[in-house]
Scaffold this motif. Structure first.
Motif, PDB file in Angstrom:
ATOM      1  N   PRO A   5       2.542   1.068 -21.377  1.00 56.56           N
ATOM      2  CA  PRO A   5       1.325  -0.084 -21.318  1.00 56.56           C
ATOM      3  C   PRO A   5       2.483  -1.488 -21.600  1.00 56.56           C
ATOM      4  N   GLY A   6       2.002  -2.536 -20.684  1.00 53.18           N
ATOM      5  CA  GLY A   6       3.003  -3.611 -21.086  1.00 53.18           C
ATOM      6  C   GLY A   6       4.194  -3.773 -20.408  1.00 53.18           C
ATOM      7  N   GLU A   7       4.975  -2.649 -19.816  1.00 57.24           N
ATOM      8  CA  GLU A   7       6.218  -2.546 -19.485  1.00 57.24           C
ATOM      9  C   GLU A   7       6.165  -3.292 -17.982  1.00 57.24           C
ATOM     10  N   PRO A   8       7.154  -4.273 -17.914  1.00 59.01           N
ATOM     11  CA  PRO A   8       7.269  -5.210 -16.745  1.00 59.01           C
ATOM     12  C   PRO A   8       7.930  -4.155 -15.641  1.00 59.01           C
ATOM     13  N   HIS A   9       7.329  -4.753 -14.508  1.00 57.42           N
ATOM     14  CA  HIS A   9       8.007  -4.325 -12.976  1.00 57.42           C
ATOM     15  C   HIS A   9       8.175  -5.590 -11.976  1.00 57.42           C
ATOM     16  N   PRO A  10       8.648  -5.279 -10.936  1.00 56.81           N
ATOM     17  CA  PRO A  10       9.022  -6.572 -10.170  1.00 56.81           C
ATOM     18  C   PRO A  10       8.255  -6.345  -8.826  1.00 56.81           C
ATOM     19  N   PHE A  11       7.188  -5.782  -8.708  1.00 56.73           N
ATOM     20  CA  PHE A  11       6.363  -5.325  -7.521  1.00 56.73           C
ATOM     21  C   PHE A  11       5.002  -6.073  -7.620  1.00 56.73           C
ATOM     22  N   LEU A  12       4.559  -6.758  -8.454  1.00 54.57           N
ATOM     23  CA  LEU A  12       3.500  -7.390  -8.385  1.00 54.57           C
ATOM     24  C   LEU A  12       3.421  -8.477  -7.052  1.00 54.57           C
ATOM     25  N   GLY A  13       2.449  -8.532  -6.344  1.00 53.97           N
ATOM     26  CA  GLY A  13       2.489  -9.144  -5.307  1.00 53.97           C
ATOM     27  C   GLY A  13       3.125  -8.766  -4.053  1.00 53.97           C
ATOM     28  N   GLY A  14       4.235  -7.420  -4.276  1.00 56.15           N
ATOM     29  CA  GLY A  14       4.805  -7.038  -3.058  1.00 56.15           C
ATOM     30  C   GLY A  14       4.109  -6.183  -2.378  1.00 56.15           C
ATOM     31  N   ARG A  15       5.068  -5.589  -1.331  1.00 57.37           N
ATOM     32  CA  ARG A  15       4.686  -4.881  -0.394  1.00 57.37           C
ATOM     33  C   ARG A  15       4.631  -3.309  -0.467  1.00 57.37           C
ATOM     34  N   PHE A  16       3.877  -2.426   0.235  1.00 59.47           N
ATOM     35  CA  PHE A  16       3.743  -1.109   0.159  1.00 59.47           C
ATOM     36  C   PHE A  16       3.440  -0.491   1.176  1.00 59.47           C
ATOM     37  N   VAL A  17       3.991   0.698   1.320  1.00 65.33           N
ATOM     38  CA  VAL A  17       3.479   1.724   2.677  1.00 65.33           C
ATOM     39  C   VAL A  17       3.549   3.024   2.003  1.00 65.33           C
ATOM     40  N   THR A  18       2.313   3.658   2.281  1.00 64.96           N
ATOM     41  CA  THR A  18       1.960   5.067   2.085  1.00 64.96           C
ATOM     42  C   THR A  18       2.061   5.878   3.278  1.00 64.96           C
ATOM     43  N   LEU A  19       3.042   6.928   3.255  1.00 66.60           N
ATOM     44  CA  LEU A  19       3.303   7.561   4.492  1.00 66.60           C
ATOM     45  C   LEU A  19       3.257   9.326   4.147  1.00 66.60           C
ATOM     46  N   TYR A  20       2.141   9.671   4.847  1.00 66.82           N
ATOM     47  CA  TYR A  20       1.624  11.217   4.643  1.00 66.82           C
ATOM     48  C   TYR A  20       2.559  12.165   5.719  1.00 66.82           C
ATOM     49  N   LEU A  21       3.098  13.129   5.287  1.00 61.66           N
ATOM     50  CA  LEU A  21       3.912  14.026   5.969  1.00 61.66           C
ATOM     51  C   LEU A  21       3.107  15.070   6.220  1.00 61.66           C
ATOM     52  N   SER A  22       2.749  15.521   7.722  1.00 56.60           N
ATOM     53  CA  SER A  22       2.023  16.550   7.981  1.00 56.60           C
ATOM     54  C   SER A  22       2.674  17.740   7.946  1.00 56.60           C
ATOM     55  N   PRO A  23       2.408  19.011   7.843  1.00 54.12           N
ATOM     56  CA  PRO A  23       3.450  20.241   7.786  1.00 54.12           C
ATOM     57  C   PRO A  23       4.227  20.362   9.154  1.00 54.12           C
ATOM     58  N   ARG A  24       3.969  19.668  10.327  1.00 51.49           N
ATOM     59  CA  ARG A  24       4.900  19.905  11.371  1.00 51.49           C
ATOM     60  C   ARG A  24       6.017  18.849  11.250  1.00 51.49           C
ATOM     61  N   ASP A  25       5.947  17.968  10.465  1.00 44.05           N
ATOM     62  CA  ASP A  25       6.865  16.782  10.493  1.00 44.05           C
ATOM     63  C   ASP A  25       8.285  17.211   9.717  1.00 44.05           C
ATOM     64  N   TYR A  26       9.282  16.513  10.195  1.00 46.84           N
ATOM     65  CA  TYR A  26      10.553  16.529   9.451  1.00 46.84           C
ATOM     66  C   TYR A  26      10.330  16.323   8.007  1.00 46.84           C
ATOM     67  N   HIS A  27      10.991  17.044   7.045  1.00 51.46           N
ATOM     68  CA  HIS A  27      10.609  16.742   5.691  1.00 51.46           C
ATOM     69  C   HIS A  27      11.857  16.571   4.754  1.00 51.46           C
ATOM     70  N   ARG A  28      12.850  15.645   5.175  1.00 47.55           N
ATOM     71  CA  ARG A  28      13.853  14.961   4.448  1.00 47.55           C
ATOM     72  C   ARG A  28      13.513  13.601   4.576  1.00 47.55           C
ATOM     73  N   ILE A  29      13.697  12.980   3.379  1.00 52.68           N
ATOM     74  CA  ILE A  29      13.670  11.536   3.139  1.00 52.68           C
ATOM     75  C   ILE A  29      14.829  10.714   3.086  1.00 52.68           C
ATOM     76  N   HIS A  30      14.878   9.427   3.773  1.00 52.06           N
ATOM     77  CA  HIS A  30      15.888   8.680   3.862  1.00 52.06           C
ATOM     78  C   HIS A  30      15.802   7.352   3.547  1.00 52.06           C
ATOM     79  N   MET A  31      16.952   6.747   3.302  1.00 49.61           N
ATOM     80  CA  MET A  31      16.912   5.361   2.631  1.00 49.61           C
ATOM     81  C   MET A  31      16.522   4.368   3.525  1.00 49.61           C
ATOM     82  N   PRO A  32      15.381   3.338   2.986  1.00 52.44           N
ATOM     83  CA  PRO A  32      14.796   2.188   3.952  1.00 52.44           C
ATOM     84  C   PRO A  32      15.940   1.413   4.030  1.00 52.44           C
ATOM     85  N   LEU A  33      16.706   1.065   3.027  1.00 56.20           N
ATOM     86  CA  LEU A  33      17.845   0.124   2.677  1.00 56.20           C
ATOM     87  C   LEU A  33      18.897   0.741   1.920  1.00 56.20           C
TER      88      LEU A  33
END
Length: 297
Positions: free
Chosen positions: A126-154
């Motif tokens: 509670p009260g711990e700061p973070h830098p994402f207020l007003g920031g951007r987000f993307v929620t990505l759903y992986l279906s069973p048929r998808d490739y299941h490794r995760i890679h760096m966006p940056l």
């Protein structure tokens, strides 16, 4: 689309079954090496989900040691080309965009009529700061048929990893519409990086049947499913630094789930063409970044 009676029954069933026990049994089943059984499971899965193995580094389904090795299969080196623009924010997974947008008043959109707080998603005190207020987000759903490794966006340096224990509800559309605070309630692995665009978080959300979360620097984090308090690993100095390149593998799901990407407001813009329901692949451009502190024109 409103949840159906079948959707409500599916969610009700998940609320009463022993989620971690059931997922642990699937975890073991997926690692059985007896050829008749593992080959049968792999063939049935390919047929049911119409999996395209032409992109796989190993296209022969019989060559995989067990079902999980097939499920987390590597792709050919040229199967997922990275967007050539060095300022591009890359998509970290193959999947579907569940939600995309701005973190408004500290909340992310989960589904129509449902939001949840970024502090809860990040497992902050509670009260711990973070830098994402007003920031951007993307929620990505992986279906069973998808490739299941995760890679760096940056490209980035790992700053902190947090394992947050929780439930293992399914993360599909129906459950997202019906279970409050779904992504902040489920077990998850929160990976926070320092990048040229500023802070970035890549969050791996566990789900029913997802028996393992893994990173390239720490190996399998689950199982076992720890609890009840979050566990944190800090990487505060250059001497302890773990540097990952743009597009490099970050981790993987042992069976599938959801990834949530968080970016700061001041240095990241998402392309307007991406909408909920859009199909995406690793390496595609989600938006553009500016050096942290740069002024947008």
């Amino acid at each position: 689309m409103s949840p159906t009676l079948a959707d409500r029954l599916f969610v009700a069933l998940q609320s009463v079954i022993p989620q971690h026990w059931f997922s642990a049994r699937i975890y073991r089943l997926a690692r059985l090496t007896w050829p008749p059984l593992k080959d049968l499971m792999i063939r049935a899965f390919i047929r049911h989900y119409r999996v395209d193995l032409s992109e796989a580094l190993e296209p022969d389904p019989r060559a995989y040691t067990h079902f999980n090795a097939f499920f987390t299969r590597a792709l050919k080196a040229d199967a997922r080309p990275l967007d050539p623009d060095p300022q591009a924010i890359l998509c970290p997974v193959d999947g579907v965009i569940s939600q995309i947008g701005t973190i408004e008043e500290g909340c992310l959109l989960q589904a129509k009529g449902r939001t949840y707080r970024v502090e809860e998603l990040l497992a902050l005190a509670p009260g711990e700061p973070h830098p994402f207020l007003g920031g951007r987000f993307v929620t990505l759903y992986l279906s069973p048929r998808d490739y299941h490794r995760i890679h760096m966006p940056l490209a980035g340096r790992l700053e902190q990893m947090v394992y947050a224990p929780g439930r293992l509800f399914s993360v599909n559309r129906a459950t997202a519409a019906l279970v409050p605070n779904l992504f902040a309630r489920n077990e998850r692995l929160i990976c926070r990086f320092v990048t040229e665009a500023g802070p970035m978080a890549v969050i791996l959300v566990g789900a029913l049947i997802v028996g393992g979360l893994e990173t390239v620097w720490a190996g399998e984090i689950t199982p076992p499913h720890r609890g009840p308090e979050p566990e944190r690993w800090d990487y505060p100095s250059e001497a302890q630094s773990i540097q990952l390149a743009r597009g490099q593998e970050l981790g993987r799901f042992h069976l599938g789930s959801t990834v949530i990407l968080l970016l700061p407001a001041q240095s990241a813009d998402l392309d307007s063409g991406w909408l909920a329901g859009s199909q995406v692949r690793v390496g595609q451009r989600l938006g553009l970044w500016r050096p942290a502190g740069a002024i947008s024109r």
